[in-house]
Design a protein around this motif. Sequence first.
Motif, mmCIF file in Angstrom:
data_model
loop_
_atom_site.group_PDB
_atom_site.id
_atom_site.type_symbol
_atom_site.label_atom_id
_atom_site.label_comp_id
_atom_site.label_asym_id
_atom_site.label_seq_id
_atom_site.Cartn_x
_atom_site.Cartn_y
_atom_site.Cartn_z
ATOM 1 N N SER A 39 -4.739 2.270 -2.357
ATOM 2 C CA SER A 39 -3.982 1.178 -2.973
ATOM 3 C C SER A 39 -4.399 -0.150 -2.342
ATOM 4 O O SER A 39 -5.080 -0.183 -1.315
ATOM 5 C CB SER A 39 -2.472 1.393 -2.841
ATOM 6 N N ILE A 40 -3.970 -1.234 -2.962
ATOM 7 C CA ILE A 40 -4.377 -2.572 -2.534
ATOM 8 C C ILE A 40 -3.742 -2.893 -1.187
ATOM 9 O O ILE A 40 -2.542 -2.747 -0.995
ATOM 10 C CB ILE A 40 -3.976 -3.613 -3.594
ATOM 11 N N SER A 41 -4.582 -3.353 -0.248
ATOM 12 C CA SER A 41 -4.087 -3.701 1.083
ATOM 13 C C SER A 41 -4.132 -5.196 1.342
ATOM 14 O O SER A 41 -3.435 -5.704 2.212
ATOM 15 C CB SER A 41 -4.929 -2.984 2.142
ATOM 16 N N HIS A 42 -4.980 -5.905 0.610
ATOM 17 C CA HIS A 42 -5.115 -7.345 0.812
ATOM 18 C C HIS A 42 -5.350 -8.006 -0.546
ATOM 19 O O HIS A 42 -6.122 -7.495 -1.350
ATOM 20 C CB HIS A 42 -6.292 -7.640 1.748
ATOM 21 N N ALA A 58 1.908 -9.985 -5.710
ATOM 22 C CA ALA A 58 1.167 -9.182 -4.736
ATOM 23 C C ALA A 58 1.857 -7.833 -4.513
ATOM 24 O O ALA A 58 1.198 -6.790 -4.413
ATOM 25 C CB ALA A 58 1.038 -9.935 -3.413
ATOM 26 N N HIS A 59 3.186 -7.858 -4.457
ATOM 27 C CA HIS A 59 3.952 -6.615 -4.263
ATOM 28 C C HIS A 59 3.712 -5.653 -5.426
ATOM 29 O O HIS A 59 3.421 -4.474 -5.218
ATOM 30 C CB HIS A 59 5.438 -6.944 -4.132
ATOM 31 N N ARG A 60 3.816 -6.168 -6.654
ATOM 32 C CA ARG A 60 3.622 -5.305 -7.836
ATOM 33 C C ARG A 60 2.201 -4.755 -7.889
ATOM 34 O O ARG A 60 2.002 -3.582 -8.206
ATOM 35 C CB ARG A 60 3.940 -6.080 -9.108
ATOM 36 N N ALA A 92 -2.028 -2.823 -15.166
ATOM 37 C CA ALA A 92 -2.821 -2.244 -14.074
ATOM 38 C C ALA A 92 -4.266 -2.057 -14.504
ATOM 39 O O ALA A 92 -5.186 -2.243 -13.707
ATOM 40 C CB ALA A 92 -2.203 -0.923 -13.626
ATOM 41 N N LYS A 93 -4.486 -1.704 -15.777
ATOM 42 C CA LYS A 93 -5.859 -1.490 -16.262
ATOM 43 C C LYS A 93 -6.676 -2.778 -16.269
ATOM 44 O O LYS A 93 -7.899 -2.723 -16.382
ATOM 45 C CB LYS A 93 -5.843 -0.867 -17.655
#
Length: 189
Positions: A39-42, A58-60, A92-93
């Motif tokens: 998942s996204i970390s930055h 950023a949270h979503r 998301a896509k």
Amino acid sequence: MDVNVEEDADVTKITLTDANPAVANALRRSILTKVPTLSISHLDISENQSAIFDEMLAHRAGLVPFTIPQTVEDGDTVHIAAMKEGPGKLYAKDIKTDNEEAEPVNPDTVIATLKEGQAVEFEGQAELGRGEEHAKHQGGTVGYEKIDDGEFVFRIESSSGYSNEELFEQAVKEIKKELDEFSEALEEL
């Protein structure tokens, strides 16, 4: 110990027999906290004209799980980027990666809604992580029920890049790995 697997729509039922509560709980905890997910970390947000704050955007985006490429290992990063103009929704896509095997698990997840003239643009990195580090890395949901003496029924629903059965297998591998490390540490004493 015997293991019986039943697929039921999005949920897999796994029955353990000749097991004990310690084994059942170790499996549950391993599924929740030990299996690596991507998942996204930055995230660097260069433009956000949507109605939500940068932190919420950023949270979503950070909660979007990605499929795990075979070539990605602990410590590797996958570059991600998204650009969308309104009117419409940022899904998301719409997040693209530099690795063809890494794609959002649930592509129709809405991240932001954009009106006419609004736009969102960001880029960042995704990394492998574990549920013990952050809840966004939990591989799925799992619960078990004690049916009889030594018999436990697990219900597993993956929300990561693994199928339910793969998630269970990864959890077993993580337990074996930790037991091997523990055994090696004991031999050194």
